[in-house]
Scaffold this motif. Structure first.
Motif, PDB file in Angstrom:
ATOM      1  N   ARG A   1     -72.638  31.336 -19.672  1.00 25.18           N
ATOM      2  CA  ARG A   1     -71.960  31.604 -18.401  1.00 25.18           C
ATOM      3  C   ARG A   1     -72.044  33.073 -18.017  1.00 25.18           C
ATOM      4  N   HIS A   2     -72.075  33.942 -19.019  1.00 22.00           N
ATOM      5  CA  HIS A   2     -72.170  35.374 -18.757  1.00 22.00           C
ATOM      6  C   HIS A   2     -73.491  35.708 -18.060  1.00 22.00           C
ATOM      7  N   PHE A   3     -74.581  35.047 -18.492  1.00 28.81           N
ATOM      8  CA  PHE A   3     -75.894  35.426 -17.962  1.00 28.81           C
ATOM      9  C   PHE A   3     -76.376  34.582 -16.787  1.00 28.81           C
TER      10      PHE A   3
ATOM     11  N   LEU B   1     -90.257  47.249 -24.951  1.00 28.99           N
ATOM     12  CA  LEU B   1     -89.338  46.192 -24.520  1.00 28.99           C
ATOM     13  C   LEU B   1     -90.071  45.094 -23.743  1.00 28.99           C
ATOM     14  N   GLY B   2     -91.004  45.521 -22.866  1.00 32.78           N
ATOM     15  CA  GLY B   2     -91.771  44.546 -22.061  1.00 32.78           C
ATOM     16  C   GLY B   2     -92.565  43.601 -22.940  1.00 32.78           C
ATOM     17  N   ASP B   3     -93.215  44.170 -23.982  1.00 32.33           N
ATOM     18  CA  ASP B   3     -94.009  43.342 -24.894  1.00 32.33           C
ATOM     19  C   ASP B   3     -93.112  42.400 -25.696  1.00 32.33           C
ATOM     20  N   LYS B   4     -91.964  42.944 -26.123  1.00 27.68           N
ATOM     21  CA  LYS B   4     -91.027  42.108 -26.891  1.00 27.68           C
ATOM     22  C   LYS B   4     -90.569  40.930 -26.048  1.00 27.68           C
ATOM     23  N   MET B   5     -90.342  41.233 -24.769  1.00 27.73           N
ATOM     24  CA  MET B   5     -89.851  40.183 -23.881  1.00 27.73           C
ATOM     25  C   MET B   5     -90.915  39.096 -23.702  1.00 27.73           C
TER      26      MET B   5
ATOM     27  N   GLN C   1     -82.025  42.739 -22.770  1.00 28.28           N
ATOM     28  CA  GLN C   1     -81.559  44.065 -23.179  1.00 28.28           C
ATOM     29  C   GLN C   1     -80.293  43.971 -24.029  1.00 28.28           C
ATOM     30  N   GLU C   2     -79.367  43.119 -23.607  1.00 30.87           N
ATOM     31  CA  GLU C   2     -78.111  42.997 -24.362  1.00 30.87           C
ATOM     32  C   GLU C   2     -78.345  42.335 -25.723  1.00 30.87           C
ATOM     33  N   LEU C   3     -79.276  41.385 -25.772  1.00 30.33           N
ATOM     34  CA  LEU C   3     -79.596  40.727 -27.039  1.00 30.33           C
ATOM     35  C   LEU C   3     -80.155  41.759 -28.025  1.00 30.33           C
ATOM     36  N   GLU C   4     -81.090  42.592 -27.528  1.00 34.50           N
ATOM     37  CA  GLU C   4     -81.688  43.630 -28.380  1.00 34.50           C
ATOM     38  C   GLU C   4     -80.636  44.603 -28.900  1.00 34.50           C
TER      39      GLU C   4
ATOM     40  N   GLU D   1     -81.307  38.445 -14.316  1.00 31.88           N
ATOM     41  CA  GLU D   1     -80.420  37.876 -15.347  1.00 31.88           C
ATOM     42  C   GLU D   1     -81.133  37.895 -16.699  1.00 31.88           C
ATOM     43  N   LEU D   2     -82.436  37.569 -16.670  1.00 30.59           N
ATOM     44  CA  LEU D   2     -83.212  37.488 -17.910  1.00 30.59           C
ATOM     45  C   LEU D   2     -83.378  38.877 -18.521  1.00 30.59           C
ATOM     46  N   GLU D   3     -83.650  39.876 -17.679  1.00 32.10           N
ATOM     47  CA  GLU D   3     -83.765  41.256 -18.173  1.00 32.10           C
ATOM     48  C   GLU D   3     -82.461  41.685 -18.832  1.00 32.10           C
TER      49      GLU D   3
END
Length: 271
Positions: free
Chosen positions: A25-27, A64-68, A45-48, A39-41
């Motif tokens: 619900r937060h995202f 970060l882009g590659d990780k995503m 970021q918060e997950l990392e 929302e996905l970005e």
């Protein structure tokens, strides 16, 4: 104005069903059944940062882009660039992942609608909270999924917390249908095409040629085709067949009465 509230529970290795829903619900800020775009970005970021804070070892790749991209490749199973609820349930394993259970075993909107019809006995478009337990128990039996009374109680409470936003003890069909995988969820697909009562009455009268108060499968076919064309949306014959089958599961022996169709196509369920 206060800054954005930090997402709950992301640092945890395992989540309860209830904590998982807090994260969702937060995202899913716009409530459309996906985490996408901005929302996905934010989610990523918060997950990392939550994982770093919790001392989870970092991968060798720092970009970060590659990780995503790597992350999306692993979890975005239907490769649509968006994460849906059941996909997210793989990322954040819940202790008893009942969302994945529903995804795997109650895979079709037909089964879902069949169970719905059994419990929405007054055809109001809602299941009262006291009927919800029976509805969930039914779906779990279909899935051959063992459960005990406390677990069923927990699932029921979780679903209530998630969907009963106004606390009236009732859950609507289109809200509950979010338990389905998004591609199976024809109710979500109708979201942008919802009709007002006046439009619905005019359409129903047009397709109920003989004024019997119900329409049959062929008339429903024509109605769905026209609805899609009017909204300039693509629909292949397979989708049409699946949608028709799902909606007909609400019908009474092949007769789809006004109230049943109203539940699916109208902004507001029938009074």
């Amino acid at each position: 104005m206060a800054g954005p509230q930090q997402a709950p529970h992301l640092h945890l290795a395992e989540l309860t069903a209830s904590q998982f829903l807090d994260v969702w619900r937060h995202f899913d800020a716009d409530g459309n059944g996906y985490i996408e775009g901005k929302e996905l970005e934010n989610f990523f970021q918060e997950l990392e940062s939550a994982r770093k804070g919790a001392g989870v070892p970092d991968s060798k790749n720092d970009d970060l882009g590659d990780k995503m991209k790597e992350f999306m490749h692993k979890y975005d199973k239907n490769a649509d660039g968006k994460i849906e609820m059941a996909e997210l349930a793989q990322i954040l394993p819940t202790e008893e992942n009942f969302l994945l259970c529903f995804r795997q075993h109650v895979g079709s909107s037909s089964e879902f609608m069949e169970a719905w019809r059994r419990y929405d006995t007054d055809r109001s478009g809602y299941i009262e909270a006291n009927e919800l337990k029976g509805f969930l128990s039914d779906l779990l039996k279909k899935a051959n999924r063992p459960y005990d009374e406390p677990k069923l109680q927990e699932y029921t409470q979780t679903i209530l917390r998630m969907f009963d936003m106004n606390g009236d003890g009732k859950l609507g069909l289109s809200e509950m249908s979010r338990l389905l995988p998004v591609q199976e969820n024809f109710l979500l697909k109708f979201q942008g095409m919802k009709l007002s009562s006046e439009e619905f009455n005019a359409i129903f009268a047009f397709y109920d040629k003989d004024g019997s108060g119900f329409i049959d499968e062929n008339e429903l076919d024509a109605l769905l085709k026209d609805l899609y064309e009017k909204n300039k949306k693509e629909m292949n014959i397979q989708q049409l067949t699946n949608y028709r089958k799902s909606i007909m599961n609400l019908s009474d022996g092949g007769k789809l009465y006004r109230k049943e169709l109203e539940i699916v196509l109208c902004n507001e369920p029938p009074m």
